[in-house]
Design a protein around this motif. Sequence first.
Motif, mmCIF file in Angstrom:
data_model
loop_
_atom_site.group_PDB
_atom_site.id
_atom_site.type_symbol
_atom_site.label_atom_id
_atom_site.label_comp_id
_atom_site.label_asym_id
_atom_site.label_seq_id
_atom_site.Cartn_x
_atom_site.Cartn_y
_atom_site.Cartn_z
ATOM 1 N N PRO A 1 15.475 6.996 5.327
ATOM 2 C CA PRO A 1 15.694 7.554 3.991
ATOM 3 C C PRO A 1 15.618 6.489 2.893
ATOM 4 O O PRO A 1 15.975 5.328 3.115
ATOM 5 C CB PRO A 1 17.103 8.164 4.062
ATOM 6 N N ASN A 2 15.133 6.861 1.739
ATOM 7 C CA ASN A 2 15.041 6.005 0.548
ATOM 8 C C ASN A 2 14.123 4.804 0.748
ATOM 9 O O ASN A 2 14.315 3.771 0.126
ATOM 10 C CB ASN A 2 16.425 5.511 0.097
ATOM 11 N N TRP A 3 13.127 4.931 1.629
ATOM 12 C CA TRP A 3 12.196 3.837 1.856
ATOM 13 C C TRP A 3 10.817 4.393 2.133
ATOM 14 O O TRP A 3 10.654 5.358 2.884
ATOM 15 C CB TRP A 3 12.657 2.986 3.037
ATOM 16 N N TYR A 4 9.826 3.782 1.483
ATOM 17 C CA TYR A 4 8.433 4.197 1.677
ATOM 18 C C TYR A 4 7.653 3.039 2.271
ATOM 19 O O TYR A 4 7.624 1.948 1.712
ATOM 20 C CB TYR A 4 7.824 4.596 0.321
ATOM 21 N N PHE A 5 7.034 3.270 3.419
ATOM 22 C CA PHE A 5 6.206 2.245 4.046
ATOM 23 C C PHE A 5 4.946 2.915 4.566
ATOM 24 O O PHE A 5 4.989 3.805 5.421
ATOM 25 C CB PHE A 5 6.947 1.577 5.207
ATOM 26 N N GLU A 6 3.810 2.483 4.023
ATOM 27 C CA GLU A 6 2.526 2.997 4.470
ATOM 28 C C GLU A 6 1.476 1.920 4.219
ATOM 29 O O GLU A 6 1.388 1.394 3.115
ATOM 30 C CB GLU A 6 2.171 4.286 3.717
ATOM 31 N N ARG A 7 0.699 1.580 5.239
ATOM 32 C CA ARG A 7 -0.316 0.543 5.128
ATOM 33 C C ARG A 7 -1.584 0.992 5.844
ATOM 34 O O ARG A 7 -1.520 1.641 6.888
ATOM 35 C CB ARG A 7 0.130 -0.781 5.770
ATOM 36 N N VAL A 8 -2.728 0.594 5.297
ATOM 37 C CA VAL A 8 -4.013 0.797 5.962
ATOM 38 C C VAL A 8 -4.224 -0.381 6.907
ATOM 39 O O VAL A 8 -4.014 -1.537 6.532
ATOM 40 C CB VAL A 8 -5.156 0.876 4.926
ATOM 41 N N VAL A 9 -4.637 -0.085 8.131
ATOM 42 C CA VAL A 9 -4.874 -1.124 9.137
ATOM 43 C C VAL A 9 -6.320 -0.977 9.615
ATOM 44 O O VAL A 9 -6.675 0.031 10.214
ATOM 45 C CB VAL A 9 -3.896 -0.994 10.327
ATOM 46 N N PHE A 10 -7.133 -1.983 9.322
ATOM 47 C CA PHE A 10 -8.544 -1.939 9.690
ATOM 48 C C PHE A 10 -8.722 -2.295 11.164
ATOM 49 O O PHE A 10 -7.838 -2.893 11.779
ATOM 50 C CB PHE A 10 -9.339 -2.899 8.798
ATOM 51 N N PRO A 11 -9.874 -1.926 11.751
ATOM 52 C CA PRO A 11 -10.099 -2.232 13.172
ATOM 53 C C PRO A 11 -9.935 -3.728 13.462
ATOM 54 O O PRO A 11 -10.467 -4.578 12.750
ATOM 55 C CB PRO A 11 -11.561 -1.786 13.390
ATOM 56 N N GLY A 12 -9.156 -4.035 14.486
ATOM 57 C CA GLY A 12 -8.909 -5.416 14.878
ATOM 58 C C GLY A 12 -7.866 -6.133 14.045
ATOM 59 O O GLY A 12 -7.497 -7.255 14.350
ATOM 60 N N GLN A 13 -7.360 -5.497 12.992
ATOM 61 C CA GLN A 13 -6.389 -6.143 12.107
ATOM 62 C C GLN A 13 -4.989 -6.105 12.714
ATOM 63 O O GLN A 13 -4.616 -5.171 13.424
ATOM 64 C CB GLN A 13 -6.378 -5.465 10.744
ATOM 65 N N ARG A 14 -4.223 -7.143 12.397
ATOM 66 C CA ARG A 14 -2.828 -7.256 12.832
ATOM 67 C C ARG A 14 -1.927 -6.992 11.636
ATOM 68 O O ARG A 14 -2.099 -7.596 10.585
ATOM 69 C CB ARG A 14 -2.607 -8.665 13.361
ATOM 70 N N LEU A 15 -0.964 -6.104 11.784
ATOM 71 C CA LEU A 15 -0.014 -5.769 10.723
ATOM 72 C C LEU A 15 1.359 -6.298 11.123
ATOM 73 O O LEU A 15 1.905 -5.904 12.151
ATOM 74 C CB LEU A 15 0.043 -4.253 10.521
ATOM 75 N N VAL A 16 1.887 -7.228 10.327
ATOM 76 C CA VAL A 16 3.219 -7.789 10.577
ATOM 77 C C VAL A 16 4.124 -7.287 9.459
ATOM 78 O O VAL A 16 3.775 -7.386 8.288
ATOM 79 C CB VAL A 16 3.180 -9.332 10.604
ATOM 80 N N PHE A 17 5.274 -6.738 9.817
ATOM 81 C CA PHE A 17 6.167 -6.133 8.828
ATOM 82 C C PHE A 17 7.610 -6.171 9.309
ATOM 83 O O PHE A 17 7.864 -6.356 10.500
ATOM 84 C CB PHE A 17 5.744 -4.681 8.552
#
Length: 131
Positions: free
Chosen positions: A36-52
């Motif tokens: 609640p009260n938090w928005y998290f959305e990211r585009v992740v391209f092929p082969g990309q690493r998402l650190v969060f």
Amino acid sequence: MAQILDPLPPEQSGKILCCYINATSKIQVARISNIPNWYFERVVFPGQRLVFEAPRKAQLEIHTGMMASAILSDNIPCDRLMLDDPSNYELDTDSSFGKEPIDTTAMVQQLNTKTGDSIKPLQIAGLAAVD
């Protein structure tokens, strides 16, 4: 390094560092919607690493892109994506392991350049060069 565009709400404690890798050949959207009260959305391209960073109880939804649409393809608990504590892997700067002496004397070779033949007056067909 974690990219925090939308910081976690102050009431959230126990945040963890997570990593997701898009191992497909399609563009994906990673979204957390159960906090609640938090928005998290990211585009992740092929082969990309998402650190969060995320709360331990967060669920990462993976939406795989198709032509003009996306389908929910996975729902992963963030505690399964948690990275090890980076402080366990601090570099030992006093160690000589892996260091080899570098010979810097022969790093740059002399170039052979002759300018005599490479500079000639421009001659255009039918016109004589005027000196």
